[in-house]
Write an enzyme that holds these catalytic residues in place. Structure first.
Site, PDB file in Angstrom:
ATOM      1  N   SER A  42       0.830  -1.197   0.000  1.00  0.00           N
ATOM      2  CA  SER A  42       0.000   0.000   0.000  1.00  0.00           C
ATOM      3  C   SER A  42       0.864   1.246   0.000  1.00  0.00           C
ATOM      4  O   SER A  42       1.654   1.470   0.924  1.00  0.00           O
ATOM      5  CB  SER A  42      -0.902   0.025   1.232  1.00  0.00           C
ATOM      6  OG  SER A  42      -1.543   1.285   1.337  1.00  0.00           O
ATOM      7  N   HIS A  51      -1.360  -1.414  -4.165  1.00  0.00           N
ATOM      8  CA  HIS A  51      -2.613  -0.983  -3.533  1.00  0.00           C
ATOM      9  C   HIS A  51      -2.614   0.530  -3.378  1.00  0.00           C
ATOM     10  O   HIS A  51      -1.684   1.116  -2.804  1.00  0.00           O
ATOM     11  CB  HIS A  51      -2.752  -1.657  -2.164  1.00  0.00           C
ATOM     12  CG  HIS A  51      -4.105  -1.497  -1.558  1.00  0.00           C
ATOM     13  ND1 HIS A  51      -5.198  -2.245  -1.940  1.00  0.00           N
ATOM     14  CD2 HIS A  51      -4.549  -0.672  -0.578  1.00  0.00           C
ATOM     15  CE1 HIS A  51      -6.251  -1.898  -1.228  1.00  0.00           C
ATOM     16  NE2 HIS A  51      -5.887  -0.938  -0.389  1.00  0.00           N
ATOM     17  N   MET A  89     -11.975  -5.420   5.564  1.00  0.00           N
ATOM     18  CA  MET A  89     -11.112  -4.605   6.409  1.00  0.00           C
ATOM     19  C   MET A  89     -10.844  -5.329   7.724  1.00  0.00           C
ATOM     20  O   MET A  89     -11.773  -5.835   8.361  1.00  0.00           O
ATOM     21  CB  MET A  89     -11.763  -3.251   6.695  1.00  0.00           C
ATOM     22  CG  MET A  89     -12.012  -2.379   5.471  1.00  0.00           C
ATOM     23  SD  MET A  89     -10.507  -1.974   4.543  1.00  0.00           S
ATOM     24  CE  MET A  89      -9.549  -1.093   5.802  1.00  0.00           C
ATOM     25  N   ASP A 116      -7.139  -6.141   4.492  1.00  0.00           N
ATOM     26  CA  ASP A 116      -6.459  -4.851   4.517  1.00  0.00           C
ATOM     27  C   ASP A 116      -6.538  -4.294   5.929  1.00  0.00           C
ATOM     28  O   ASP A 116      -7.627  -4.062   6.449  1.00  0.00           O
ATOM     29  CB  ASP A 116      -7.134  -3.907   3.523  1.00  0.00           C
ATOM     30  CG  ASP A 116      -6.469  -2.537   3.451  1.00  0.00           C
ATOM     31  OD1 ASP A 116      -5.469  -2.306   4.158  1.00  0.00           O
ATOM     32  OD2 ASP A 116      -6.958  -1.699   2.679  1.00  0.00           O
TER      33      ASP A 116
END
Length: 226
Positions: free
Chosen positions: A11, A35, A139, A177
Protein backbone atom coordinates in the site's frame (compact mmCIF):
# COMPACT_ATOMS: atom_id res chain seq x y z
CA UNK A 1 -1.55 -12.15 -17.20
CA UNK A 2 -0.39 -15.04 -15.03
CA UNK A 3 -2.55 -15.30 -11.92
CA UNK A 4 -0.54 -16.17 -8.80
CA UNK A 5 -2.21 -18.24 -6.08
CA UNK A 6 -1.57 -15.54 -3.47
CA UNK A 7 -1.39 -11.79 -3.95
CA UNK A 8 0.74 -9.36 -1.94
CA UNK A 9 -0.20 -5.74 -2.59
CA UNK A 10 2.00 -3.07 -0.98
CA UNK A 11 0.00 0.00 0.00
CA UNK A 12 1.50 3.29 -1.09
CA UNK A 13 -0.34 4.96 1.79
CA UNK A 14 2.76 4.03 3.81
CA UNK A 15 5.21 5.16 1.13
CA UNK A 16 7.10 8.45 0.89
CA UNK A 17 4.71 10.65 -1.07
CA UNK A 18 7.57 12.91 -2.13
CA UNK A 19 9.10 10.01 -4.08
CA UNK A 20 6.13 7.89 -5.11
CA UNK A 21 7.52 6.68 -8.43
CA UNK A 22 10.73 5.51 -6.76
CA UNK A 23 8.76 3.86 -3.95
CA UNK A 24 6.69 1.97 -6.51
CA UNK A 25 9.77 0.81 -8.37
CA UNK A 26 11.25 -0.44 -5.10
CA UNK A 27 8.64 -3.22 -5.03
CA UNK A 28 8.06 -3.62 -8.76
CA UNK A 29 9.69 -7.02 -9.17
CA UNK A 30 8.41 -8.45 -5.88
CA UNK A 31 4.82 -7.28 -5.53
CA UNK A 32 1.81 -8.69 -7.38
CA UNK A 33 -0.41 -5.60 -7.19
CA UNK A 34 0.08 -2.03 -6.01
CA UNK A 35 -2.61 -0.98 -3.53
CA UNK A 36 -3.77 2.61 -3.89
CA UNK A 37 -5.92 4.05 -1.09
CA UNK A 38 -8.17 6.90 -2.22
CA UNK A 39 -9.79 8.75 0.70
CA UNK A 40 -12.04 11.78 0.35
CA UNK A 41 -12.30 13.31 3.86
CA UNK A 42 -16.04 12.52 3.77
CA UNK A 43 -16.61 8.77 3.78
CA UNK A 44 -13.51 8.53 5.98
CA UNK A 45 -11.90 11.42 7.90
CA UNK A 46 -8.56 11.22 6.09
CA UNK A 47 -7.66 12.77 2.73
CA UNK A 48 -5.11 11.11 0.46
CA UNK A 49 -4.78 11.05 -3.32
CA UNK A 50 -7.09 11.02 -6.31
CA UNK A 51 -7.33 10.31 -9.99
CA UNK A 52 -4.52 12.60 -11.25
CA UNK A 53 -1.95 10.83 -9.07
CA UNK A 54 -3.18 7.43 -10.23
CA UNK A 55 -2.94 8.55 -13.85
CA UNK A 56 0.61 9.79 -13.34
CA UNK A 57 1.74 6.65 -11.51
CA UNK A 58 0.17 4.44 -14.15
CA UNK A 59 2.87 5.63 -16.55
CA UNK A 60 5.63 4.84 -14.04
CA UNK A 61 5.13 1.10 -13.49
CA UNK A 62 3.82 -2.11 -14.99
CA UNK A 63 2.35 -3.28 -11.68
CA UNK A 64 -1.43 -3.83 -11.70
CA UNK A 65 -3.18 -1.16 -9.65
CA UNK A 66 -5.53 -2.30 -6.88
CA UNK A 67 -7.48 0.89 -6.21
CA UNK A 68 -9.40 1.04 -2.94
CA UNK A 69 -11.99 3.82 -2.94
CA UNK A 70 -12.88 5.01 0.54
CA UNK A 71 -15.14 7.71 -0.85
CA UNK A 72 -18.73 8.88 -0.98
CA UNK A 73 -20.64 8.45 -4.24
CA UNK A 74 -18.40 5.81 -5.82
CA UNK A 75 -20.90 5.45 -8.69
CA UNK A 76 -19.75 8.88 -9.88
CA UNK A 77 -16.01 8.43 -9.49
CA UNK A 78 -15.10 4.74 -9.72
CA UNK A 79 -15.34 4.31 -13.53
CA UNK A 80 -12.71 7.01 -13.98
CA UNK A 81 -10.16 4.83 -12.22
CA UNK A 82 -11.01 1.95 -14.51
CA UNK A 83 -10.58 4.26 -17.49
CA UNK A 84 -7.19 5.31 -16.08
CA UNK A 85 -5.98 1.71 -16.28
CA UNK A 86 -6.61 0.34 -12.79
CA UNK A 87 -6.64 -3.45 -12.78
CA UNK A 88 -9.04 -3.72 -9.86
CA UNK A 89 -11.34 -1.00 -8.49
CA UNK A 90 -12.86 -1.64 -5.07
CA UNK A 91 -15.58 0.50 -3.50
CA UNK A 92 -17.30 0.26 -0.13
CA UNK A 93 -20.63 -1.46 0.31
CA UNK A 94 -21.55 1.18 2.89
CA UNK A 95 -21.21 3.96 0.29
CA UNK A 96 -23.21 2.45 -2.58
CA UNK A 97 -26.93 1.74 -2.84
CA UNK A 98 -26.58 -0.54 -5.90
CA UNK A 99 -23.25 -2.38 -5.72
CA UNK A 100 -24.08 -4.82 -8.50
CA UNK A 101 -24.83 -2.04 -10.99
CA UNK A 102 -21.52 -0.34 -10.24
CA UNK A 103 -19.68 -3.66 -10.55
CA UNK A 104 -21.15 -4.03 -14.04
CA UNK A 105 -20.01 -0.51 -14.94
CA UNK A 106 -16.46 -1.25 -13.77
CA UNK A 107 -16.27 -4.48 -15.70
CA UNK A 108 -17.61 -2.74 -18.79
CA UNK A 109 -14.83 -0.17 -18.39
CA UNK A 110 -12.24 -2.94 -18.40
CA UNK A 111 -11.45 -3.31 -14.69
CA UNK A 112 -12.08 -5.99 -12.13
CA UNK A 113 -14.77 -5.06 -9.62
CA UNK A 114 -14.19 -5.20 -5.86
CA UNK A 115 -16.54 -4.83 -2.90
CA UNK A 116 -15.13 -3.62 0.43
CA UNK A 117 -16.66 -4.38 3.83
CA UNK A 118 -15.65 -2.10 6.71
CA UNK A 119 -14.94 -3.16 10.29
CA UNK A 120 -18.45 -2.70 11.69
CA UNK A 121 -20.41 -4.00 8.69
CA UNK A 122 -21.80 -7.55 8.77
CA UNK A 123 -20.80 -9.59 5.76
CA UNK A 124 -23.88 -11.79 5.52
CA UNK A 125 -26.12 -9.34 3.60
CA UNK A 126 -23.53 -9.18 0.82
CA UNK A 127 -22.66 -12.83 0.32
CA UNK A 128 -25.29 -13.35 -2.37
CA UNK A 129 -23.85 -10.44 -4.36
CA UNK A 130 -20.40 -11.98 -4.67
CA UNK A 131 -20.90 -13.62 -8.10
CA UNK A 132 -20.99 -10.05 -9.48
CA UNK A 133 -17.53 -9.27 -8.10
CA UNK A 134 -13.93 -10.28 -8.65
CA UNK A 135 -12.59 -9.20 -5.27
CA UNK A 136 -14.02 -9.02 -1.75
CA UNK A 137 -11.95 -6.70 0.45
CA UNK A 138 -12.48 -7.31 4.15
CA UNK A 139 -11.11 -4.61 6.41
CA UNK A 140 -9.22 -5.94 9.42
CA UNK A 141 -9.18 -2.44 10.91
CA UNK A 142 -11.50 0.56 10.68
CA UNK A 143 -11.14 2.10 7.22
CA UNK A 144 -9.53 5.51 7.02
CA UNK A 145 -6.05 5.43 8.51
CA UNK A 146 -2.87 3.44 7.98
CA UNK A 147 -0.81 1.96 10.77
CA UNK A 148 -3.70 0.61 12.87
CA UNK A 149 -3.49 -2.61 14.87
CA UNK A 150 -4.87 -5.76 13.25
CA UNK A 151 -8.18 -7.00 14.74
CA UNK A 152 -8.13 -10.83 14.64
CA UNK A 153 -11.86 -11.17 15.39
CA UNK A 154 -12.60 -9.74 11.94
CA UNK A 155 -11.17 -12.89 10.39
CA UNK A 156 -14.55 -14.49 11.15
CA UNK A 157 -15.77 -12.55 8.12
CA UNK A 158 -12.96 -14.03 6.04
CA UNK A 159 -13.91 -17.53 7.14
CA UNK A 160 -17.57 -16.94 6.30
CA UNK A 161 -16.65 -15.55 2.89
CA UNK A 162 -14.30 -18.45 2.17
CA UNK A 163 -16.99 -20.99 3.01
CA UNK A 164 -19.44 -19.20 0.74
CA UNK A 165 -16.96 -18.87 -2.13
CA UNK A 166 -15.86 -22.49 -1.93
CA UNK A 167 -19.38 -23.89 -1.63
CA UNK A 168 -20.52 -21.84 -4.62
CA UNK A 169 -17.33 -22.48 -6.64
CA UNK A 170 -16.96 -18.74 -7.18
CA UNK A 171 -13.92 -17.14 -8.77
CA UNK A 172 -13.26 -14.43 -6.23
CA UNK A 173 -10.24 -12.98 -4.45
CA UNK A 174 -10.69 -12.55 -0.71
CA UNK A 175 -8.46 -9.64 0.24
CA UNK A 176 -7.59 -8.37 3.70
CA UNK A 177 -6.46 -4.85 4.52
CA UNK A 178 -5.31 -3.46 7.85
CA UNK A 179 -2.43 -4.35 10.12
CA UNK A 180 -1.13 -7.08 7.81
CA UNK A 181 2.48 -7.84 8.73
CA UNK A 182 4.78 -10.76 9.44
CA UNK A 183 3.01 -11.51 12.73
CA UNK A 184 -0.55 -11.43 11.29
CA UNK A 185 -0.46 -12.55 7.66
CA UNK A 186 -0.40 -16.24 8.55
CA UNK A 187 -3.63 -15.89 10.55
CA UNK A 188 -5.30 -14.20 7.61
CA UNK A 189 -4.09 -16.81 5.13
CA UNK A 190 -5.20 -19.67 7.36
CA UNK A 191 -8.66 -18.07 7.59
CA UNK A 192 -8.98 -18.14 3.82
CA UNK A 193 -7.66 -14.84 2.50
CA UNK A 194 -5.61 -15.02 -0.68
CA UNK A 195 -4.74 -11.34 -1.23
CA UNK A 196 -2.97 -9.23 1.37
CA UNK A 197 -2.54 -5.46 1.58
CA UNK A 198 0.55 -4.43 3.52
CA UNK A 199 1.65 -0.86 4.07
CA UNK A 200 3.98 -0.21 6.99
CA UNK A 201 5.23 -3.80 6.92
CA UNK A 202 6.59 -3.16 3.43
CA UNK A 203 7.50 0.52 3.28
CA UNK A 204 8.72 0.63 6.86
CA UNK A 205 11.29 -2.09 6.08
CA UNK A 206 14.87 -1.44 5.05
CA UNK A 207 14.30 -3.53 1.92
CA UNK A 208 10.67 -3.25 0.77
CA UNK A 209 11.02 -5.88 -1.95
CA UNK A 210 12.44 -8.41 0.49
CA UNK A 211 9.63 -7.60 2.91
CA UNK A 212 7.10 -8.46 0.20
CA UNK A 213 8.84 -11.78 -0.50
CA UNK A 214 8.88 -12.64 3.18
CA UNK A 215 5.20 -11.87 3.58
CA UNK A 216 4.34 -14.04 0.59
CA UNK A 217 6.36 -16.94 1.95
CA UNK A 218 4.60 -16.70 5.31
CA UNK A 219 1.19 -16.60 3.66
CA UNK A 220 2.00 -19.55 1.42
CA UNK A 221 3.15 -21.59 4.40
CA UNK A 222 -0.06 -20.90 6.30
CA UNK A 223 -2.29 -21.50 3.27
CA UNK A 224 -0.75 -24.89 2.53
CA UNK A 225 -0.34 -25.93 6.15
CA UNK A 226 3.33 -26.73 5.60
Amino acid sequence: MTVPPLIVAPSILAADFAHLAAEVRAVEHAADWLHVDVMDNHFVPNLTIGLPVVQSLRAATELPFDVHLMIEDPRRWAPGYADAGAYNVTFHAEACDDPVALAKDLRSAGAKAGLAIDRDTPIEPYLDLLPSFDTLLIMTIKAGFGGQRFIPQLLDKVRAARRHVDSGHLELRIEVDGGIAADTIEQAAAAGADAFVAGTAVYGADDPAEAVRRLRALAERAATGV
